[in-house]
Motif scaffolding. Structure first.
Motif, PDB file in Angstrom:
ATOM      1  N   UNK A 130       9.061  -1.044  11.371  1.00  0.00           N
ATOM      2  CA  UNK A 130       8.258  -0.803  10.178  1.00  0.00           C
ATOM      3  C   UNK A 130       7.405  -2.031   9.883  1.00  0.00           C
ATOM      4  N   UNK A 131       6.581  -1.924   8.909  1.00  0.00           N
ATOM      5  CA  UNK A 131       5.683  -3.015   8.550  1.00  0.00           C
ATOM      6  C   UNK A 131       6.235  -3.760   7.344  1.00  0.00           C
ATOM      7  N   UNK A 132       7.195  -4.621   7.592  1.00  0.00           N
ATOM      8  CA  UNK A 132       7.843  -5.386   6.531  1.00  0.00           C
ATOM      9  C   UNK A 132       6.886  -6.478   6.054  1.00  0.00           C
ATOM     10  N   UNK A 133       6.651  -6.530   4.731  1.00  0.00           N
ATOM     11  CA  UNK A 133       5.787  -7.579   4.192  1.00  0.00           C
ATOM     12  C   UNK A 133       6.574  -8.603   3.374  1.00  0.00           C
ATOM     13  N   UNK A 134       7.806  -8.283   3.007  1.00  0.00           N
ATOM     14  CA  UNK A 134       8.632  -9.221   2.243  1.00  0.00           C
ATOM     15  C   UNK A 134      10.095  -8.980   2.583  1.00  0.00           C
ATOM     16  N   UNK A 135      10.870 -10.051   2.561  1.00  0.00           N
ATOM     17  CA  UNK A 135      12.296  -9.955   2.868  1.00  0.00           C
ATOM     18  C   UNK A 135      12.536  -9.996   4.359  1.00  0.00           C
ATOM     19  N   UNK A 136      13.797 -10.214   4.731  1.00  0.00           N
ATOM     20  CA  UNK A 136      14.123 -10.291   6.160  1.00  0.00           C
ATOM     21  C   UNK A 136      13.991  -8.938   6.858  1.00  0.00           C
TER      22      UNK A 136
ATOM     23  N   UNK B  73      -0.412 -10.532   3.468  1.00  0.00           N
ATOM     24  CA  UNK B  73      -0.560  -9.208   2.858  1.00  0.00           C
ATOM     25  C   UNK B  73       0.251  -9.101   1.569  1.00  0.00           C
ATOM     26  N   UNK B  74       1.452  -9.652   1.578  1.00  0.00           N
ATOM     27  CA  UNK B  74       2.305  -9.611   0.380  1.00  0.00           C
ATOM     28  C   UNK B  74       1.646 -10.389  -0.757  1.00  0.00           C
ATOM     29  N   UNK B  75       1.122 -11.563  -0.455  1.00  0.00           N
ATOM     30  CA  UNK B  75       0.430 -12.365  -1.471  1.00  0.00           C
ATOM     31  C   UNK B  75      -0.822 -11.644  -1.972  1.00  0.00           C
ATOM     32  N   UNK B  76      -1.551 -11.017  -1.055  1.00  0.00           N
ATOM     33  CA  UNK B  76      -2.762 -10.279  -1.408  1.00  0.00           C
ATOM     34  C   UNK B  76      -2.422  -9.104  -2.324  1.00  0.00           C
ATOM     35  N   UNK B  77      -1.345  -8.414  -2.022  1.00  0.00           N
ATOM     36  CA  UNK B  77      -0.902  -7.288  -2.846  1.00  0.00           C
ATOM     37  C   UNK B  77      -0.610  -7.761  -4.266  1.00  0.00           C
TER      38      UNK B  77
ATOM     39  N   UNK C 219      -5.551  -7.744   5.732  1.00  0.00           N
ATOM     40  CA  UNK C 219      -4.705  -8.918   5.474  1.00  0.00           C
ATOM     41  C   UNK C 219      -3.391  -8.789   6.231  1.00  0.00           C
ATOM     42  N   UNK C 220      -2.822  -7.576   6.251  1.00  0.00           N
ATOM     43  CA  UNK C 220      -1.563  -7.361   6.971  1.00  0.00           C
ATOM     44  C   UNK C 220      -1.714  -7.659   8.462  1.00  0.00           C
ATOM     45  N   UNK C 221      -2.833  -7.256   9.043  1.00  0.00           N
ATOM     46  CA  UNK C 221      -3.046  -7.499  10.471  1.00  0.00           C
ATOM     47  C   UNK C 221      -3.073  -8.991  10.786  1.00  0.00           C
ATOM     48  N   UNK C 222      -3.468  -9.792   9.817  1.00  0.00           N
ATOM     49  CA  UNK C 222      -3.467 -11.244  10.009  1.00  0.00           C
ATOM     50  C   UNK C 222      -2.073 -11.824   9.824  1.00  0.00           C
ATOM     51  N   UNK C 223      -1.368 -11.347   8.793  1.00  0.00           N
ATOM     52  CA  UNK C 223      -0.042 -11.883   8.499  1.00  0.00           C
ATOM     53  C   UNK C 223       0.637 -11.036   7.434  1.00  0.00           C
TER      54      UNK C 223
END
Length: 123
Positions: free
Chosen positions: A25-31, A101-105, A93-97
């Motif tokens: 999946x596309x995890x943006x925060x947490x382990x 992406x989490x910060x951008x959200x 943003x997600x494709x970069x990191x």
């Protein structure tokens, strides 16, 4: 009753907590290997989504090793066309990191009212 339920689902952030492997999946925060994954379906111009996102932020802080977040874009057609543009910017943003992406959200929700009044230049 079904119509009311559907309206409620469309007007609020949709959350699913699953006990599954988040690596695909596309995890943006947490382990990535957290036992619980929250999937948040979001429209960045939706005030209910903003509120739901704040709740998820508290959950992530309370359970930093047990929970991760996967964010799915779901711009609603009745919102400003900028909702789709915001979703595309988030994905870029997600494709970069995922961290970016989490910060951008978080920034998109923080400046939601400015985004609605100023439009695309804010992106």
């Amino acid at each position: 009753m079904k119509k009311l339920l559907l309206t409620t689902v469309l007007m609020t952030t949709i959350l699913w907590a699953t006990a599954s492997n988040a690596q695909s999946k596309r995890v943006i925060a947490g382990p990535e290997n957290a036992p619980v994954t929250i999937e948040e379906y979001v429209d960045f111009l939706c005030s209910y989504c903003k509120s739901g996102s704040q709740t998820i932020e508290r959950i992530l802080k309370a359970y930093p090793e047990q929970v991760n977040l996967v964010l799915r874009n779901m711009p609603l057609p009745h919102h400003n066309p900028l909702a789709t543009t915001s979703a595309k910017a988030f994905y870029a943003a997600f494709l970069q990191s995922p961290t970016l992406a989490y910060q951008f959200q978080k920034e998109l929700f923080k400046k939601q009212s400015q985004l609605l009044s100023s439009g695309e230049p804010l992106l």
